[in-house]
Design a protein around this motif. Sequence first.
Motif, PDB file in Angstrom:
ATOM      1  N   SER A 233      26.749  13.165  -6.947  1.00 41.63           N
ATOM      2  CA  SER A 233      27.652  13.488  -5.846  1.00 41.63           C
ATOM      3  C   SER A 233      26.856  13.839  -4.603  1.00 41.63           C
ATOM      4  CB  SER A 233      28.545  14.680  -6.209  1.00 41.63           C
ATOM      5  OG  SER A 233      29.296  14.443  -7.368  1.00 41.63           O
ATOM      6  N   LEU A 234      27.484  13.582  -3.443  1.00 45.16           N
ATOM      7  CA  LEU A 234      26.950  13.989  -2.156  1.00 45.16           C
ATOM      8  C   LEU A 234      28.051  14.688  -1.376  1.00 45.16           C
ATOM      9  CD1 LEU A 234      25.022  10.758  -1.076  1.00 45.16           C
ATOM     10  CD2 LEU A 234      24.022  12.844  -2.031  1.00 45.16           C
ATOM     11  N   ALA A 235      27.680  15.711  -0.593  1.00 44.31           N
ATOM     12  CA  ALA A 235      28.676  16.431   0.203  1.00 44.31           C
ATOM     13  C   ALA A 235      28.024  16.974   1.460  1.00 44.31           C
ATOM     14  CB  ALA A 235      29.307  17.567  -0.601  1.00 44.31           C
ATOM     15  N   VAL A 236      28.812  17.032   2.530  1.00 45.02           N
ATOM     16  CA  VAL A 236      28.419  17.742   3.746  1.00 45.02           C
ATOM     17  C   VAL A 236      29.551  18.687   4.088  1.00 45.02           C
ATOM     18  CG1 VAL A 236      26.900  15.966   4.660  1.00 45.02           C
ATOM     19  CG2 VAL A 236      29.343  15.870   5.182  1.00 45.02           C
ATOM     20  N   GLN A 237      29.217  19.863   4.623  1.00 46.30           N
ATOM     21  CA  GLN A 237      30.226  20.883   4.896  1.00 46.30           C
ATOM     22  C   GLN A 237      29.855  21.669   6.142  1.00 46.30           C
ATOM     23  OE1 GLN A 237      29.218  20.809   1.373  1.00 46.30           O
ATOM     24  NE2 GLN A 237      27.263  21.849   1.686  1.00 46.30           N
ATOM     25  N   ALA A 238      30.884  22.252   6.765  1.00 44.75           N
ATOM     26  CA  ALA A 238      30.679  23.053   7.968  1.00 44.75           C
ATOM     27  C   ALA A 238      31.736  24.146   8.009  1.00 44.75           C
ATOM     28  CB  ALA A 238      30.757  22.182   9.222  1.00 44.75           C
ATOM     29  N   ALA A 239      31.435  25.235   8.736  1.00 46.19           N
ATOM     30  CA  ALA A 239      32.358  26.368   8.819  1.00 46.19           C
ATOM     31  C   ALA A 239      32.216  27.059  10.159  1.00 46.19           C
ATOM     32  CB  ALA A 239      32.095  27.369   7.686  1.00 46.19           C
ATOM     33  N   GLY A 240      33.317  27.645  10.642  1.00 51.21           N
ATOM     34  CA  GLY A 240      33.315  28.487  11.822  1.00 51.21           C
ATOM     35  C   GLY A 240      33.747  29.892  11.460  1.00 51.21           C
ATOM     36  N   HIS A 241      33.124  30.918  12.065  1.00 52.66           N
ATOM     37  CA  HIS A 241      33.343  32.308  11.658  1.00 52.66           C
ATOM     38  C   HIS A 241      33.327  33.205  12.897  1.00 52.66           C
ATOM     39  CE1 HIS A 241      32.987  36.017   9.288  1.00 52.66           C
ATOM     40  NE2 HIS A 241      31.937  36.339  10.019  1.00 52.66           N
ATOM     41  N   GLN A 242      34.274  34.155  12.988  1.00 53.32           N
ATOM     42  CA  GLN A 242      34.352  35.068  14.122  1.00 53.32           C
ATOM     43  C   GLN A 242      33.814  36.452  13.768  1.00 53.32           C
ATOM     44  OE1 GLN A 242      38.040  36.995  15.122  1.00 53.32           O
ATOM     45  NE2 GLN A 242      37.794  36.616  17.318  1.00 53.32           N
ATOM     46  N   PHE A 243      33.061  37.030  14.710  1.00 54.77           N
ATOM     47  CA  PHE A 243      32.678  38.446  14.642  1.00 54.77           C
ATOM     48  C   PHE A 243      33.458  39.188  15.713  1.00 54.77           C
ATOM     49  CE2 PHE A 243      30.306  41.774  16.806  1.00 54.77           C
ATOM     50  CZ  PHE A 243      30.127  42.683  15.774  1.00 54.77           C
ATOM     51  N   ARG A 244      33.984  40.362  15.357  1.00 54.39           N
ATOM     52  CA  ARG A 244      34.740  41.192  16.299  1.00 54.39           C
ATOM     53  C   ARG A 244      34.369  42.646  16.036  1.00 54.39           C
ATOM     54  NH1 ARG A 244      40.553  42.840  16.405  1.00 54.39           N
ATOM     55  NH2 ARG A 244      41.139  43.058  18.590  1.00 54.39           N
ATOM     56  N   SER A 245      33.802  43.310  17.036  1.00 53.88           N
ATOM     57  CA  SER A 245      33.322  44.674  16.847  1.00 53.88           C
ATOM     58  C   SER A 245      34.463  45.654  16.652  1.00 53.88           C
ATOM     59  CB  SER A 245      32.459  45.103  18.044  1.00 53.88           C
ATOM     60  OG  SER A 245      33.222  45.057  19.236  1.00 53.88           O
ATOM     61  N   THR A 271      24.922  19.029   0.178  1.00 56.14           N
ATOM     62  CA  THR A 271      24.649  19.156  -1.255  1.00 56.14           C
ATOM     63  C   THR A 271      24.409  17.769  -1.840  1.00 56.14           C
ATOM     64  OG1 THR A 271      26.244  20.979  -1.299  1.00 56.14           O
ATOM     65  CG2 THR A 271      25.444  20.176  -3.420  1.00 56.14           C
ATOM     66  N   ALA A 272      23.418  17.661  -2.702  1.00 58.34           N
ATOM     67  CA  ALA A 272      23.131  16.397  -3.387  1.00 58.34           C
ATOM     68  C   ALA A 272      22.951  16.674  -4.880  1.00 58.34           C
ATOM     69  CB  ALA A 272      21.889  15.734  -2.819  1.00 58.34           C
ATOM     70  N   LEU A 273      23.696  15.939  -5.701  1.00 56.41           N
ATOM     71  CA  LEU A 273      23.615  16.055  -7.159  1.00 56.41           C
ATOM     72  C   LEU A 273      23.207  14.702  -7.728  1.00 56.41           C
ATOM     73  CD1 LEU A 273      24.233  17.241 -10.024  1.00 56.41           C
ATOM     74  CD2 LEU A 273      26.601  16.495  -9.657  1.00 56.41           C
ATOM     75  N   ILE A 274      22.180  14.707  -8.565  1.00 50.90           N
ATOM     76  CA  ILE A 274      21.742  13.506  -9.272  1.00 50.90           C
ATOM     77  C   ILE A 274      21.815  13.791 -10.768  1.00 50.90           C
ATOM     78  CG2 ILE A 274      19.852  11.895  -9.687  1.00 50.90           C
ATOM     79  CD1 ILE A 274      18.825  12.526  -6.892  1.00 50.90           C
ATOM     80  N   LYS A 275      22.597  13.001 -11.483  1.00 51.17           N
ATOM     81  CA  LYS A 275      22.689  13.151 -12.927  1.00 51.17           C
ATOM     82  C   LYS A 275      21.539  12.401 -13.589  1.00 51.17           C
ATOM     83  CE  LYS A 275      27.712  13.609 -12.805  1.00 51.17           C
ATOM     84  NZ  LYS A 275      29.023  13.072 -13.265  1.00 51.17           N
TER      85      LYS A 275
END
Length: 424
Positions: A233-245, A271-275
């Motif tokens: 399997s192969l995967a690419v991922q991304a995320a956005g995150h807020q900081f608030r004091s 992520t890369a998976l090789i069986k």
Amino acid sequence: MTTKSLLLGTIAGIAVIGAAQAADLPMTKGEAVEYVKVCTAFGPGFFYIPGTDTCLKIGGEIRADYRAFGGKNFSRNDNRSAFNTEARIWFDARTQTDWGMLRSYFQIDADSHPISKQGRASGGYNGNTFTIDKAFIQFGGLTAGYAHSFFGFYDNEYGDTIWAPYYTEVNTVNLLAYTAQFGGGFSATLSIEDGRDHRVNGFATTNTYYAAQGGQQVPDVVGQLRWDQNWGSLAVQAAGHQFRSAQLFDTTGAPIASPNKSKYGWAAGGTALIKLPFIDGGHFIVEGQYADGALDYLGAGNTWYANSDYFLNSNANVRSGKGWSVTAELGGNITPVLNANLVGAYIDTKYDDLLTTDASSSLKEYTLAGNLTYTIVKGLTAAAEVAYTHGKFDNWSGVSTGTNTAPVKDYNVWQVGIRLKRVF
């Protein structure tokens, strides 16, 4: 009328009345017993809930752990040995509908003597704890509830260390996600996840103004593209995150003037998976990511001395943490009853201008671990693991261990132990 005739007449009358009453009673027979039926639609272990078309699987396990710790920078408040027992039970209910499979999953964990998730030997004793491990609903491509984050998949599908830390996204979070299947093994997921479950507030330094986070305004947004094939399997991922004091308060509880800061961070990885077909269950998997102000996605909460997403320094300037991490695993079954895994992981985080000067601070940590698991009989295994973790602070002040007041500059930790596990 003789006495004999009177007696015979009375007996005959009683018999007639009894027969008439018996004729008025409903005819009954033994009610049919509804036996539990095996459900084969979703794999072994499922059975139909009587009177429904829902299939249920109930499972669980008992883990008995025995560990020893060694290394540098241990204090008298740290454990050098630790025993721990954990029980898990889960319920998996599935129903095939005209709109696809409807599934609900629930798992609860009971821990006799919890130790921090990164394996740190803690001097405190928290007593027995019960925690919800997962609780979610799936319907077609929809996932809603308390489930593993959709950023990466190493921890959710592999993560085969017993106690040793590694540096990937490891959190179970509250989320609402949809996964679309495009055929040919391609899929895409969009997940809206509770940002409070992705916060990292691990420590404070002597030069930090404060690092507390306030209430959430915007949840995290996570996206993943994945390709699954027979070879891996192969995967690419991304995320956005807020900081608030957060609002600050004095010792009396009265609010005090504090800078109101909000900032957005992000993370991206692959992520890369090789069986390995020449080994039963053989696999090689590697997952890496980079983050700016969203260090939970690096697995920063798993480091021996935890990081934080952001700081406000003594000049009230926001300083976000940046860094990258990578984890790799090689594993498989050496024999039908002996499984082996080797795991290596590295994380590098940095804070620019954390102090009042222009100095930068950083933490670098790596872990190497190996384990063997032997199946004694079906459902009962014995496992042993050895792990080494080394970390180093650069230009870091105020971080201490236990009751030590001197700042930690570098550290190393050995872990060795065995686990007996019964799965049913």
